[in-house]
Design a protein around this motif. Structure first.
Motif, mmCIF file in Angstrom:
data_model
loop_
_atom_site.group_PDB
_atom_site.id
_atom_site.type_symbol
_atom_site.label_atom_id
_atom_site.label_comp_id
_atom_site.label_asym_id
_atom_site.label_seq_id
_atom_site.Cartn_x
_atom_site.Cartn_y
_atom_site.Cartn_z
ATOM 1 N N VAL A 1 0.802 -1.298 -0.107
ATOM 2 C CA VAL A 1 -0.128 -0.166 -0.039
ATOM 3 C C VAL A 1 0.768 1.246 -0.173
ATOM 4 C CG1 VAL A 1 -1.871 1.328 1.253
ATOM 5 C CG2 VAL A 1 -1.953 -1.187 1.255
ATOM 6 N N LEU A 2 2.131 1.102 0.706
ATOM 7 C CA LEU A 2 2.956 2.301 0.687
ATOM 8 C C LEU A 2 3.270 2.526 -0.591
ATOM 9 C CD1 LEU A 2 4.607 4.602 2.188
ATOM 10 C CD2 LEU A 2 6.384 2.633 2.812
ATOM 11 N N THR A 3 3.905 1.536 -1.286
ATOM 12 C CA THR A 3 4.272 1.775 -2.792
ATOM 13 C C THR A 3 3.221 2.573 -3.549
ATOM 14 O OG1 THR A 3 3.673 -0.248 -3.690
ATOM 15 C CG2 THR A 3 6.066 -0.237 -2.515
ATOM 16 N N GLY A 4 2.214 2.251 -3.445
ATOM 17 C CA GLY A 4 1.105 2.931 -4.110
ATOM 18 C C GLY A 4 0.969 4.349 -3.839
ATOM 19 N N VAL A 5 1.278 4.688 -2.925
ATOM 20 C CA VAL A 5 1.242 6.364 -2.528
ATOM 21 C C VAL A 5 2.038 6.980 -3.777
ATOM 22 C CG1 VAL A 5 1.753 8.139 -1.025
ATOM 23 C CG2 VAL A 5 0.734 5.847 -0.064
ATOM 24 N N PHE A 6 3.208 6.256 -4.111
ATOM 25 C CA PHE A 6 4.419 7.248 -4.871
ATOM 26 C C PHE A 6 4.185 6.783 -6.459
ATOM 27 C CE2 PHE A 6 5.982 6.468 -0.591
ATOM 28 C CZ PHE A 6 6.328 7.822 -0.355
ATOM 29 N N THR A 7 3.442 5.594 -6.853
ATOM 30 C CA THR A 7 3.364 5.350 -8.102
ATOM 31 C C THR A 7 2.232 4.213 -8.370
ATOM 32 O OG1 THR A 7 4.513 4.244 -10.068
ATOM 33 C CG2 THR A 7 5.210 3.547 -8.117
ATOM 34 N N ALA A 8 1.610 4.365 -9.641
ATOM 35 C CA ALA A 8 0.564 3.293 -9.931
ATOM 36 C C ALA A 8 1.308 2.204 -10.967
ATOM 37 C CB ALA A 8 -0.557 4.062 -10.619
ATOM 38 N N ASN A 9 2.518 2.558 -11.417
ATOM 39 C CA ASN A 9 2.976 1.449 -12.291
ATOM 40 C C ASN A 9 3.419 0.140 -11.390
ATOM 41 O OD1 ASN A 9 5.392 -0.033 -13.468
ATOM 42 N ND2 ASN A 9 5.180 1.469 -14.933
ATOM 43 N N ARG A 10 2.624 -0.803 -11.689
ATOM 44 C CA ARG A 10 3.050 -2.081 -10.936
ATOM 45 C C ARG A 10 4.341 -2.817 -10.973
ATOM 46 N NH1 ARG A 10 -0.694 -6.067 -14.169
ATOM 47 N NH2 ARG A 10 -1.536 -6.397 -12.072
ATOM 48 N N LEU B 1 7.223 -0.982 -11.163
ATOM 49 C CA LEU B 1 7.744 -0.119 -10.103
ATOM 50 C C LEU B 1 7.468 -0.423 -8.678
ATOM 51 C CD1 LEU B 1 8.022 3.579 -11.814
ATOM 52 C CD2 LEU B 1 9.632 1.962 -11.598
ATOM 53 N N ARG B 2 6.541 -0.593 -8.548
ATOM 54 C CA ARG B 2 5.916 -0.945 -7.213
ATOM 55 C C ARG B 2 6.440 -2.451 -6.672
ATOM 56 N NH1 ARG B 2 -0.558 -0.566 -6.164
ATOM 57 N NH2 ARG B 2 0.149 -0.442 -4.187
ATOM 58 N N TYR B 3 6.530 -3.532 -7.574
ATOM 59 C CA TYR B 3 7.289 -4.337 -7.292
ATOM 60 C C TYR B 3 8.665 -4.373 -6.854
ATOM 61 C CZ TYR B 3 3.616 -6.819 -9.810
ATOM 62 O OH TYR B 3 2.185 -7.374 -10.191
ATOM 63 N N LEU B 4 9.314 -3.580 -7.823
ATOM 64 C CA LEU B 4 10.766 -3.401 -7.401
ATOM 65 C C LEU B 4 10.985 -2.588 -6.238
ATOM 66 C CD1 LEU B 4 13.614 -3.714 -8.389
ATOM 67 C CD2 LEU B 4 13.349 -1.557 -9.988
ATOM 68 N N SER B 5 10.142 -1.335 -6.040
ATOM 69 C CA SER B 5 10.691 -0.452 -4.929
ATOM 70 C C SER B 5 10.126 -1.207 -3.616
ATOM 71 C CB SER B 5 9.845 0.846 -5.155
ATOM 72 O OG SER B 5 8.549 0.726 -5.153
ATOM 73 N N GLY B 6 8.806 -1.882 -3.697
ATOM 74 C CA GLY B 6 8.458 -2.587 -2.492
ATOM 75 C C GLY B 6 9.546 -3.755 -2.266
ATOM 76 N N SER B 7 10.096 -4.233 -3.096
ATOM 77 C CA SER B 7 11.030 -5.414 -2.716
ATOM 78 C C SER B 7 12.340 -4.690 -1.920
ATOM 79 C CB SER B 7 11.420 -6.449 -4.088
ATOM 80 O OG SER B 7 10.468 -6.918 -3.994
ATOM 81 N N VAL B 8 12.748 -3.577 -2.513
ATOM 82 C CA VAL B 8 13.963 -2.912 -1.901
ATOM 83 C C VAL B 8 13.805 -2.419 -0.678
ATOM 84 C CG1 VAL B 8 15.414 -0.886 -2.401
ATOM 85 C CG2 VAL B 8 14.815 -2.287 -4.327
ATOM 86 N N LEU B 9 12.489 -1.808 -0.340
ATOM 87 C CA LEU B 9 11.880 -1.229 0.980
ATOM 88 C C LEU B 9 11.817 -2.407 2.051
ATOM 89 C CD1 LEU B 9 8.960 1.061 0.154
ATOM 90 C CD2 LEU B 9 11.209 1.695 1.469
ATOM 91 N N MET B 10 11.735 -3.715 1.344
ATOM 92 C CA MET B 10 11.564 -4.726 2.245
ATOM 93 C C MET B 10 12.922 -5.105 2.655
ATOM 94 S SD MET B 10 8.506 -5.951 3.259
ATOM 95 C CE MET B 10 8.689 -7.811 3.483
ATOM 96 N N VAL B 11 14.009 -5.146 1.765
ATOM 97 C CA VAL B 11 15.355 -5.537 2.219
ATOM 98 C C VAL B 11 15.772 -4.400 3.174
ATOM 99 C CG1 VAL B 11 17.834 -5.780 1.341
ATOM 100 C CG2 VAL B 11 15.884 -6.788 0.099
ATOM 101 N N ALA C 1 -2.124 2.037 6.368
ATOM 102 C CA ALA C 1 -0.998 0.831 6.087
ATOM 103 C C ALA C 1 0.082 1.567 5.622
ATOM 104 C CB ALA C 1 -1.707 0.167 4.674
ATOM 105 N N PRO C 2 0.288 2.574 5.061
ATOM 106 C CA PRO C 2 1.610 3.336 4.524
ATOM 107 C C PRO C 2 2.218 3.817 6.082
ATOM 108 C CG PRO C 2 0.023 4.263 3.165
ATOM 109 C CD PRO C 2 -0.629 3.179 4.149
ATOM 110 N N ALA C 3 1.499 4.097 7.002
ATOM 111 C CA ALA C 3 2.080 4.639 8.193
ATOM 112 C C ALA C 3 2.433 3.395 8.999
ATOM 113 C CB ALA C 3 0.978 5.624 9.114
ATOM 114 N N MET C 4 1.786 2.240 8.906
ATOM 115 C CA MET C 4 2.106 1.131 9.769
ATOM 116 C C MET C 4 3.490 0.631 9.457
ATOM 117 S SD MET C 4 0.910 -0.934 12.067
ATOM 118 C CE MET C 4 -0.667 -0.967 12.056
#
Length: 216
Positions: A120-129, A131-141, A195-198
């Motif tokens: 949900v946090l990645t969706g705040v910054f982009t709608a491109n799926r 980019l969300r896959y990539l940025s989300g995975s980086v955020l998780m690391v 969710a993003p805040a969480m």
């Protein structure tokens, strides 16, 4: 009462933030650390409950997808801890609670909590799926980089080696990527005001504990 809580996302985030601040203090003090370690499973359930409370449009699809993420997260960890193949050689301590096959049941809850809130946090910054896959995975690391030293200090788990293996972070990236795809393909739009805040609260929580433990 539940409907009333949903009307106040900002106040809810404030309450959750305060809860985690108390957690930082409790885990930082020797006299209260063991008590607050025992509360870790409850904290995971508490956090997941509030995420679900603010999910808009609960239906069978989201429940089944959430269950799949929870079971897969737990299953991957069970294979990982019993074989050393996925993350490296490690063992769980008592902090995360009851274990089955040497794996805390709460670890599946943790994966669900993180994947959902990070997506949900990645969706705040982009709608491109993609980019969300990539940025989300980086955020998780990045999250795991903050988590690992604290998890070891609080006896959530321990590694059989001097350093945390790079393999662990690579595994986190690709497991997160796969779970993001699973979530995206089954639940097209997720609307959740807290969710993003969480995710950010939890990340900051571990960063602060890292700083405190490194100073002490």
């Amino acid at each position: 009462m539940i409907e009333n809580i949903r009307k106040y996302p900002v106040a809810t985030v404030a309450v959750i933030s305060f809860y985690y601040v108390v957690g930082v203090v409790g885990l930082s003090l020797d006299r209260t650390q063991m008590l607050f370690q025992a509360l870790v499973p409850f904290t995971l359930l508490f956090s997941l409950y509030f995420l679900w409370l603010f999910h808009e449009g609960l239906n069978l699809r989201i429940y089944l997808t959430a269950l799949a993420i929870l079971v897969l997260g737990y299953g991957i960890e069970a294979v990982g801890v019993n074989t050393g193949v996925i993350f490296g050689d490690y063992a769980y301590g008592p902090t995360l609670g009851t274990k089955l096959w040497n794996t805390p049941l709460m670890i599946g809850v943790n994966w669900l909590l993180l994947i959902y809130s990070c997506w949900v946090l990645t969706g705040v910054f982009t709608a491109n799926r993609w980019l969300r896959y990539l940025s989300g995975s980086v955020l998780m690391v990045i999250y795991d980089l903050a988590l690992e030293p604290v998890a070891i200090r609080l006896d959530m788990w321990n590694w059989f080696g001097v350093e945390i293996p790079v393999q662990n972070y690579i595994a986190w990236f690709f497991i997160s990527l796969g779970l993001f795809v699973l979530l995206d393909l089954n639940v097209k739009q997720i609307r959740n005001k807290i969710a993003p805040a969480m995710f950010i609260i939890q990340l900051v929580f571990f960063i602060i504990l890292n700083i405190i433990f490194n100073i002490s």
